[in-house]
Write a protein that holds these residues in place. Structure first.
Motif, PDB file in Angstrom:
ATOM      1  N   ASN A  83       2.351 -33.661   0.789  1.00 29.92           N
ATOM      2  CA  ASN A  83       3.080 -33.711   2.067  1.00 29.92           C
ATOM      3  C   ASN A  83       4.055 -32.560   2.238  1.00 29.92           C
ATOM      4  O   ASN A  83       4.601 -32.369   3.323  1.00 29.92           O
ATOM      5  CB  ASN A  83       3.883 -35.015   2.184  1.00 29.92           C
ATOM      6  CG  ASN A  83       2.975 -36.207   2.421  1.00 29.92           C
ATOM      7  OD1 ASN A  83       1.887 -36.056   2.952  1.00 29.92           O
ATOM      8  ND2 ASN A  83       3.423 -37.373   2.012  1.00 29.92           N
ATOM      9  N   LYS A 102       9.043 -33.388   5.438  1.00 30.82           N
ATOM     10  CA  LYS A 102       7.997 -32.558   4.812  1.00 30.82           C
ATOM     11  C   LYS A 102       8.535 -31.242   4.240  1.00 30.82           C
ATOM     12  O   LYS A 102       7.800 -30.274   4.096  1.00 30.82           O
ATOM     13  CB  LYS A 102       6.853 -32.298   5.795  1.00 30.82           C
ATOM     14  CG  LYS A 102       6.200 -33.623   6.210  1.00 30.82           C
ATOM     15  CD  LYS A 102       4.998 -33.421   7.075  1.00 30.82           C
ATOM     16  CE  LYS A 102       4.408 -34.779   7.442  1.00 30.82           C
ATOM     17  NZ  LYS A 102       3.271 -34.702   8.316  1.00 30.82           N
ATOM     18  N   LYS A 117       9.138 -38.037   3.841  1.00 25.62           N
ATOM     19  CA  LYS A 117       7.726 -38.067   4.277  1.00 25.62           C
ATOM     20  C   LYS A 117       7.611 -37.803   5.771  1.00 25.62           C
ATOM     21  O   LYS A 117       8.524 -38.092   6.535  1.00 25.62           O
ATOM     22  CB  LYS A 117       7.131 -39.424   3.945  1.00 25.62           C
ATOM     23  CG  LYS A 117       6.865 -39.595   2.455  1.00 25.62           C
ATOM     24  CD  LYS A 117       6.226 -40.948   2.196  1.00 25.62           C
ATOM     25  CE  LYS A 117       5.898 -41.117   0.725  1.00 25.62           C
ATOM     26  NZ  LYS A 117       5.448 -42.482   0.434  1.00 25.62           N
TER      27      LYS A 117
END
Ligand code: ZN
Length: 236
Positions: free
Chosen positions: A41, A85, A236
Motif C-alpha cells: 500500500n 499510503k 491505509k
C-alpha cells in the motif's frame, strides 16, 4: 520482520532478514525498495536524517515528498503524517522505534528514541506537536514499541545516572545486578508517555524485543556500527 496489520494502519518492524538498511551517509535506497514489497500500500516512503535530537517533521502535503522514496534533507528524529499510503520510517539499532496512531484524528507518527532523545524530551516535543498542530489528545493515542535495547542487556556506567537525576521515576528505570547497572529505556519512555496523558493500556509492547540478546536484530552495542533496521508505519 514483525508486522502489525491494524484496520487503519500497518506497522513494519524490520530485522536483519529483511535486508535492512546500511546507515551510510546517503542511506541505502535498495533496502527501502524491499520494504515497499512488504508494504504494497505504500505509494511513497519517507525517512529523515536522524541525529539523536528532539525535533521532527510534519508531512501534510504531497509536495513535501516529490519522489517515491524521500530522505528529508533536514535533520530530525520524528515524522508525523496525516497522508494515507505514505510510509514514514526511522532506522535504529538499539534505540526505540516508537509509533503513535491517533485513532480520532487518524494521524500517525514514528520516532527514533534513544536515551539522549528520551532525556531531551523528544516524546514531549512530539506529543506537543500533535496537540498544537493537529488538535490531538494523548488519551486517543495507541502507541507501539518496536525492538530496542532492553534492561536484560542495556548496561550503563554509573556516570550515566546523572542524565536521569531530574526524572522522578529514576528508581523505576535503573536496575542493579551483580554490581552492574542496567537501564530500562522502554519503561523510561512509558513513564513519560503516561505522565503526558497516554493511557497505560494503550501502550503496546508485543513487538518490543531486545535488540542486544535477540540476534535477529541489528544492535549497535553488539557491534553493528553501520547496519540498522527500519521501522515504518503507514495509514491505509
Ligand atoms: Zn536483552
Amino acid at each position: 520482520m514483525l508486522l502489525h496489520n491494524g484496520s487503519s494502519f500497518v506497522i513494519y518492524f524490520g530485522d536483519k532478514k529483511d535486508r535492512c538498511v546500511k546507515a551510510t551517509r546517503n542511506y541505502s535506497f535498495t533496502s527501502f525498495k524491499n520494504i515497499k514489497k512488504v508494504l504494497p500500500n505504500a505509494e511513497k516512503l519517507v525517512f529523515i536524517k536522524q541525529e539523536h535530537g528532539v525535533e521532527g517533521v510534519c508531512i501534510d502535503d504531497h509536495s513535501q515528498i516529490p519522489t517515491e522514496i524521500t530522505l528529508f534533507k533536514q535533520k530530525g528524529d520524528f515524522i508525523i503524517t496525516s497522508l494515507r499510503k505514505v510510509g514514514i520510517g526511522i532506522l535504529s539499532a538499539d534505540c526505540l522505534p516508537l509509533v503513535i496512531y491517533d485513532l480520532t484524528k487518524h494521524i500517525i507518527a514514528v520516532a527514533h528514541v534513544g536515551w539522549k532523545g528520551a532525556v531531551g524530551d523528544i516524546v514531549l516535543n512530539l506529543i506537543n506537536t500533535l496537540k498544537n498542530k493537529y488538535g490531538s489528545k494523548p488519551s486517543d493515542f495507541n502507541i507501539y514499541f518496536g525492538p530496542c535495547a532492553k534492561v536484560c542487556c542495556y548496561q550503563v556506567e554509573n556516570i550515566f545516572l546523572k542524565h536521569l537525576e531530574n526524572f522522578s521515576f529514576i528508581d523505576n528505570v535503573i536496575f542493579k545486578r551483580d554490581e552492574k547497572i542496567f537501564f530500562n529505556l522502554p519503561r523510561f519512555i512509558k513513564f513519560q508517555l503516561i505522565n503526558f496523558g497516554v493511557k497505560e493500556e494503550n501502550i503496546h509492547k508485543e513487538y518490543n524485543n531486545c535488540t542486544i540478546c535477540d540476534t535477529r536484530f541489528y544492535s549497535y552495542r553488539r557491534g553493528d556500527i553501520e547496519n540498522r533496521q527500519a521501522s515504518v508505519v503507514l495509514l491505509k
